[in-house]
Motif scaffolding. Structure first.
Motif, PDB file in Angstrom:
ATOM      1  N   LYS A 156       0.820  -1.206   0.000  1.00  0.00           N
ATOM      2  CA  LYS A 156       0.000   0.000   0.000  1.00  0.00           C
ATOM      3  C   LYS A 156       0.858   1.262   0.000  1.00  0.00           C
ATOM      4  N   ARG A 157       0.316   2.311  -0.652  1.00  0.00           N
ATOM      5  CA  ARG A 157       1.021   3.597  -0.691  1.00  0.00           C
ATOM      6  C   ARG A 157       1.184   4.174   0.710  1.00  0.00           C
ATOM      7  N   THR A 158       0.222   3.875   1.581  1.00  0.00           N
ATOM      8  CA  THR A 158       0.321   4.390   2.947  1.00  0.00           C
ATOM      9  C   THR A 158       1.530   3.799   3.668  1.00  0.00           C
ATOM     10  N   ILE A 165       4.357   2.825   2.119  1.00  0.00           N
ATOM     11  CA  ILE A 165       5.518   3.512   1.544  1.00  0.00           C
ATOM     12  C   ILE A 165       5.664   4.899   2.159  1.00  0.00           C
ATOM     13  N   LYS A 166       4.532   5.606   2.300  1.00  0.00           N
ATOM     14  CA  LYS A 166       4.568   6.946   2.893  1.00  0.00           C
ATOM     15  C   LYS A 166       5.128   6.901   4.304  1.00  0.00           C
ATOM     16  N   MET A 171      11.154  10.246  -6.149  1.00  0.00           N
ATOM     17  CA  MET A 171       9.727  10.063  -5.874  1.00  0.00           C
ATOM     18  C   MET A 171       9.437  10.176  -4.383  1.00  0.00           C
ATOM     19  N   TYR A 172      10.426   9.842  -3.559  1.00  0.00           N
ATOM     20  CA  TYR A 172      10.264   9.921  -2.110  1.00  0.00           C
ATOM     21  C   TYR A 172      10.659  11.291  -1.552  1.00  0.00           C
ATOM     22  N   LYS A 227      10.682   2.617 -13.547  1.00  0.00           N
ATOM     23  CA  LYS A 227       9.466   3.082 -12.875  1.00  0.00           C
ATOM     24  C   LYS A 227       8.301   2.127 -13.116  1.00  0.00           C
ATOM     25  N   TYR A 244       8.981  -0.787 -10.887  1.00  0.00           N
ATOM     26  CA  TYR A 244       8.673  -0.382  -9.511  1.00  0.00           C
ATOM     27  C   TYR A 244       7.182  -0.534  -9.230  1.00  0.00           C
ATOM     28  N   GLU A 245       6.356  -0.026 -10.149  1.00  0.00           N
ATOM     29  CA  GLU A 245       4.909  -0.127  -9.979  1.00  0.00           C
ATOM     30  C   GLU A 245       4.465  -1.585  -9.997  1.00  0.00           C
ATOM     31  N   LEU A 289       5.235  -3.156  -6.611  1.00  0.00           N
ATOM     32  CA  LEU A 289       4.284  -2.727  -5.587  1.00  0.00           C
ATOM     33  C   LEU A 289       2.944  -3.434  -5.743  1.00  0.00           C
ATOM     34  N   GLN A 290       2.497  -3.565  -6.978  1.00  0.00           N
ATOM     35  CA  GLN A 290       1.195  -4.175  -7.224  1.00  0.00           C
ATOM     36  C   GLN A 290       1.202  -5.683  -6.971  1.00  0.00           C
TER      37      GLN A 290
END
Length: 244
Positions: free
Chosen positions: A3-5, A7-8, A61-62, A172, A175-176, A179-180
């Protein structure tokens, strides 16, 4: 799926600790290592510039700042055969190497782990060197010496520039895809040298490059003359700067 959360949260941890989180290090190295092999095939061992630019593209990106440097690298060359003593290998004099520095003072070098596959080393039975994401740049083992010349200005010939841009787009997408298609527990990448403690841990676990390189760490075997002269030059330049 990662989840993006999550990573954040890892980015926030990195900024709070002023050190890229272990998870983000593994994720970035996994993605770029896989991308290098898929995009460049057998020649990926020579793509230190492309590797460093790709790592920076993810750090961007970070919102973690980083910059590529060019210079010399001297590293222990250990062999699979027990009757071959360790020596020095790397890139110096007319050869050069590229790595990355982050805003947290970390030195990042992925393609060092493919030095044994580089055309200059291939066939020598050289053991692979772990990837490097080193945090404490004030303290290095004798086994690794990075001697920077300057930060890189990316002014490449047109075809090389096009290839670099295509590769960063490929990274990139990869990378996606990671993550998926992955869970947090799927993100494994090793070995990584991140400090003196990691060297001790890998040595204790039986990493053959570290075990067989230990003789250089403990001996007084000098660096190659060019490396020692360049080191002395950099130390003199640094001392002169601190006086002004």
């Amino acid at each position: 799926m990662i989840k993006r959360t999550f990573i954040k949260k890892q980015i926030e941890i990195s900024k709070r600790n002023k050190s890229t989180s272990p998870f983000l290090r593994r994720l970035i190295l996994l993605v770029v290592d896989r991308s290098l092999k898929l995009h460049y095939g057998d020649s990926y061992s020579m793509k230190c510039l492309q590797s460093s630019v790709a790592i920076r593209s993810i750090l961007d990106m970070y919102k973690i700042k980083s910059r590529e440097y060019v210079g010399a690298l001297c590293v222990s060359q250990a062999f699979e055969r027990n009757d071959k003593l360790p020596n020095w290998n790397g890139f110096w004099d007319k050869d050069h190497h590229v790595w990355l520095h982050t805003e947290y003072g970390e030195l990042v070098d992925l393609t060092i782990n493919a030095l044994h596959l580089h055309p200059a080393s291939k066939g020598s039975d050289q053991l692979p060197v772990p990837a490097v994401w080193w945090g404490d740049v004030e303290h290095w083992p004798k086994l690794l010496k990075y001697l920077p010349d300057a930060a890189i200005k990316l002014e490449l010939p047109e075809e090389e520039q096009k290839d670099l841009e295509a590769f960063t787009r490929f990274v990139k997408k990869e990378y996606e895809s990671v993550l998926q298609g992955s869970s947090v527990n799927d993100i494994k990448y090793e070995p990584i040298l991140h400090g003196v403690q990691s060297c001790n841990e890998l040595h204790a676990s039986g990493n053959q490059w570290l075990v067989k390189s230990y003789i250089l760490q403990e001996s007084n075997m000098p660096y190659p003359e060019w490396i020692q002269n360049r080191h002395n030059q950099l130390m003199t330049e640094y001392a002169n700067k601190t006086k002004t």
